[in-house]
Design an enzyme around this catalytic site. Structure first.
Site, mmCIF file in Angstrom:
data_model
loop_
_atom_site.group_PDB
_atom_site.id
_atom_site.type_symbol
_atom_site.label_atom_id
_atom_site.label_comp_id
_atom_site.label_asym_id
_atom_site.label_seq_id
_atom_site.Cartn_x
_atom_site.Cartn_y
_atom_site.Cartn_z
ATOM 1 N N LEU A 1 -45.935 -55.145 48.534
ATOM 2 C CA LEU A 1 -46.742 -56.245 48.024
ATOM 3 C C LEU A 1 -48.057 -55.678 47.528
ATOM 4 O O LEU A 1 -48.539 -54.662 48.049
ATOM 5 C CB LEU A 1 -47.016 -57.285 49.120
ATOM 6 C CG LEU A 1 -45.827 -58.112 49.639
ATOM 7 C CD1 LEU A 1 -46.280 -58.977 50.817
ATOM 8 C CD2 LEU A 1 -45.241 -58.983 48.538
ATOM 9 N N ASP A 2 -48.658 -56.312 46.511
ATOM 10 C CA ASP A 2 -49.997 -55.906 46.073
ATOM 11 C C ASP A 2 -50.951 -55.911 47.259
ATOM 12 O O ASP A 2 -50.793 -56.690 48.203
ATOM 13 C CB ASP A 2 -50.543 -56.884 45.024
ATOM 14 C CG ASP A 2 -49.842 -56.739 43.686
ATOM 15 O OD1 ASP A 2 -49.135 -55.739 43.495
ATOM 16 O OD2 ASP A 2 -50.004 -57.641 42.847
ATOM 17 N N MET A 3 -51.966 -55.062 47.175
ATOM 18 C CA MET A 3 -52.957 -54.983 48.244
ATOM 19 C C MET A 3 -53.554 -56.354 48.558
ATOM 20 O O MET A 3 -53.748 -56.712 49.726
ATOM 21 C CB MET A 3 -54.063 -54.011 47.839
ATOM 22 C CG MET A 3 -55.141 -53.811 48.888
ATOM 23 S SD MET A 3 -56.338 -52.565 48.353
ATOM 24 C CE MET A 3 -57.437 -52.509 49.762
#
Length: 556
Positions: free
Chosen positions: A403-405
Site C-alpha cells: 500500500l502507498d505510505m
C-alpha cells in the site's frame, strides 16, 4: 493590490503574521500565510488584468491554444528591513518573457538582437534550404530514377538466374540422353559443347551485372550531386545547433545566496532537460539575489485549466518540479537556511503490528497511515521490517502486495514461499477482491461507475503519475458512492488493476472523478492524513481452499 515598486517587487502588509524562520523546502511544503496572501493578490490581478493576452482556458470561446500556467511568489526582505514579495511565471505569458509586475527571465530567448534568435534564424534558413533541395523536381526525379533502376536490375537478375537454372536442367537432360545414344568420342565432344554453353551463360550473367553496375553508378553519381549539398547543409545545421545549445546553456547562469554563479552545464553535468531554468522558482531566486533581496519563503500555484495528462487544479499550490528545478534550486538555495526535507525525517513506528488474522500460513495486517510497506531509500522502518522481526523463521518473501505510505488498511503477509506463490497467483489472476473507502474533496453527481485511465510515471516529477494513452499501462477502477454531504463524497473504490497511485489519480484527474482524495499531498491538498483506507479484502485461503473475507472499518 498588485502594486509594483520596481520591476517585480511588491510590498505586503504583515497584519500580525509572523515571518518564517526558515526558507521553504520547495519540493514538499505547506504555503506560509504571507505567501498565500501574496498569491491571492497575484490571482486577483490575473482575474482583471489587461496587460497581456493568454488563453488559460478559464473563459469559454477564448482564442488561442489553452495553456494553464504555474505562477510563483517569493516573500523577500529588503536591505532596509522592508517585507515584500516577488511574482513570477513559468515559461512565457502570451508569447512574452517580460510582463510588468513579474520578475524577468534568467535569459531572454526572445531578444531579436541576441545570439539565440540570430542563431535560430540561421537554423531556420538552413532548414528552408534543405527542404527546398529535398523537394526540388530534379532531386526527386533522380531519386525515383535510381530506385526504378534498382528494381529493374533486381528483376532482370532474378529472371536471368531462373533462365540459368532452366538451361542447366535442359543440359543435364541432354547429357543423360547422349550417354545412351553416342559413342565415347562423340559423347566427349557433345559434353564439351554443353560445358561451353554453360560457361557462355555465366559470362553473360557477369556481363549483365557489370552493365547494371555502371548504369546504377551513373544514376547514383547524378543523385550524389544533390545529396552531397544536402548532407553538407545537415552537417552545418548539426554543428550550429550544438554550438547554439551550448551557448544557451552557458547563458543560463544561476546565482545563489553566497554570490556564486553556476550555469546549466555545470549544474547538470550532462545534457540539461528542455526548458530548464524557465520555471518560476529559478526566476524568483535570480531576481532576489541580483537586487539584494533576502528570500524568506515561496509558494507556487496553478492558474488555468488542467492539462490532459497531469493533475493541476486551478489556484491550487504545488511543489517545484523535480527533474528541472531540483538540481538548479539545490545550487540556488546554498547559503540559505532551508526547512529540512521531510523525506529524510526519521519516523519511528511506535505502534505494534496490528494483526487482524494469523494462522500457520499467513497473516492479515492493518497497516497504519504514513508507514512504508517496505523499506525506502532513506526510511528503513516499515511493515516488512516489523514482520521480519515478528517472523524470524519465515522463508522467502513475506509481503505479497503493498500500500502507498499514506494509505492505511489491509495487507496480506505469508510465512512460507509456497503460500506466497499461491497468493501471488491469485493477484495475477485478479481473483483477489479489494475494497477501499475514501473521502473526496468535492461532490460526485453519479452513484457508481468505472474509471479507465492508463497511467505512467511522470519522468519529470517522480513519483507522481500521469494519464497517458500512448505509453501508460491499463488502470481500471470501479467505484460506488456511499454518501455526499457538505461538499464531500464518501466512496468505495474497487480496483481492477493495481497501478501506483491508481486510486489517487483516478479520483483527482479531470477525466476521472475530478475530486482529489482529502489529504492527498500529491494530487490534492495536504492535510493531516490521506483519507484512503483499504478496508476489505477477499481471497481463497491457500490451504483451506475456501473464500475468506477480512474487514477493518475506516478510521475516518
Amino acid at each position: 493590490m498588485f502594486t509594483t515598486i520596481h520591476a517585480g517587487y511588491h510590498p505586503i502588509g504583515l497584519e500580525g503574521l509572523k515571518l518564517p524562520k526558515q526558507f521553504t523546502f520547495p519540493f514538499y511544503y505547506t504555503p506560509h500565510p504571507l505567501c498565500v496572501k501574496a498569491a491571492e493578490e497575484v490571482q486577483q490581478y490575473l482575474k482583471i488584468q489587461t496587460d497581456f493576452e493568454h488563453n488559460f482556458g478559464l473563459e469559454d470561446g477564448a482564442e488561442g491554444l489553452i495553456i494553464g500556467k504555474m505562477f510563483g511568489v517569493m516573500l523577500v526582505e529588503t536591505r532596509t528591513g522592508h517585507i515584500g514579495y516577488l511574482a513570477g511565471f513559468s515559461g512565457k505569458l502570451g508569447e512574452r518573457n517580460f510582463v510588468e509586475g513579474f520578475v524577468p527571465p534568467i535569459f531572454d530567448t526572445l531578444n531579436t538582437s541576441g545570439f539565440y534568435k540570430k542563431g535560430e534564424h540561421q537554423l531556420n534558413e538552413i532548414n528552408t534550404e534543405i527542404e527546398a533541395l529535398e523537394s526540388a523536381e530534379n532531386y526527386v526525379k533522380a531519386k525515383v530514377e535510381l530506385g526504378n533502376l534498382h528494381q529493374r536490375y533486381e528483376q532482370e537478375l532474378k529472371e536471368f538466374k531462373i533462365y540459368l537454372k532452366t538451361q542447366k536442367k535442359v543440359r543435364n537432360q541432354k547429357r543423360e540422353e547422349a550417354r545412351l545414344e553416342l559413342h565415347a568420342d562423340a559423347l566427349a565432344d557433345y559434353e564439351s559443347q554443353l560445358d561451353k554453353e554453360s560457361i557462355a551463360l555465366h559470362y553473360k550473367l557477369k556481363h549483365l551485372k557489370l552493365e547494371w553496375k555502371l548504369r546504377l553508378a551513373k544514376a547514383d553519381e547524378k543523385l550524389q550531386l544533390f545529396e552531397k549539398v544536402i548532407s553538407n547543409l545537415k552537417t552545418q545545421r548539426k554543428k550550429l545547433s550544438a554550438q547554439l545549445q551550448r551557448e544557451l546553456h552557458q547563458s543560463y547562469s544561476f546565482l545563489n545566496a553566497e554570490g556564486e554563479h553556476k550555469d546549466l552545464l555545470n549544474i547538470f553535468k550532462t545534457q540539461p532537460p528542455a526548458a530548464a531554468g524557465e520555471c518560476a522558482a529559478p526566476k524568483l531566486f535570480q531576481f532576489a539575489y541580483k537586487n539584494e533581496l533576502k528570500p524568506l519563503a515561496m509558494a507556487e500555484f496553478w492558474w488555468g485549466a488542467s492539462p490532459k495528462s497531469q493533475i493541476r487544479k486551478h489556484k491550487q499550490f504545488y511543489p517545484a518540479c523535480r527533474s528541472k528545478c531540483e538540481p538548479i534550486l539545490g545550487h540556488m538555495m546554498e547559503g540559505l537556511v532551508v526547512e529540512p526535507n521531510p523525506i529524510f525525517e526519521f519516523k519511528s513506528i511506535k505502534r505494534r503490528l496490528d494483526i487482524v488474522y494469523e494462522d500457520n500460513y499467513l497473516l492479515v495486517i492493518n497497516k497504519p497511515e504514513e508507514v512504508l510497506s517496505v523499506p525506502g531509500k532513506t526510511i528503513k522502518e516499515s511493515v516488512l521490517t516489523q514482520l521480519r522481526a515478528y517472523l524470524p523463521d519465515a522463508k522467502g518473501p513475506i509481503l505479497v502486495h503493498r500500500l502507498d505510505m499514506s494509505t492505511s488498511g489491509l495487507l496480506i503477509a505469508v510465512k512460507n514461499e509456497k503460500t506466497y506463490k499461491n497468493i501471488q497467483k491469485q493477484f495475477i489472476n485478479r481473483s483477489i477482491k479489494k475494497r477501499y473507502v475514501a473521502i473526496l474533496d468535492g461532490e460526485i453527481p453519479t452513484t457508481e461507475g468505472c474509471i479507465d485511465l492508463p497511467l505512467r510515471v511522470d519522468l519529470d516529477n517522480r513519483p507522481t503519475q500521469l494519464v497517458c494513452y500512448d505509453y501508460g499501462k491499463p488502470a481500471i477502477t470501479k467505484y460506488k458512492i456511499i454518501e455526499v454531504s457538505e461538499g464531500k463524497t464518501r466512496v468505495y473504490f474497487y480496483p481492477i488493476t493495481g497501478r501506483t497511485h491508481q486510486l489517487r489519480v483516478h479520483a483527482a484527474h479531470q477525466l476521472g472523478l475530478n475530486a482529489p482524495i482529502i489529504g492527498d499531498d500529491l494530487y490534492g491538498k495536504k492535510g493531516k492524513r490521506l483519507h484512503l483506507h483499504a478496508e476489505q479484502i477477499t481471497f481463497e485461503h491457500p490451504v483451506k481452499k475456501e473464500k475468506v473475507t477480512f474487514t477493518v472499518p475506516s478510521p475516518f
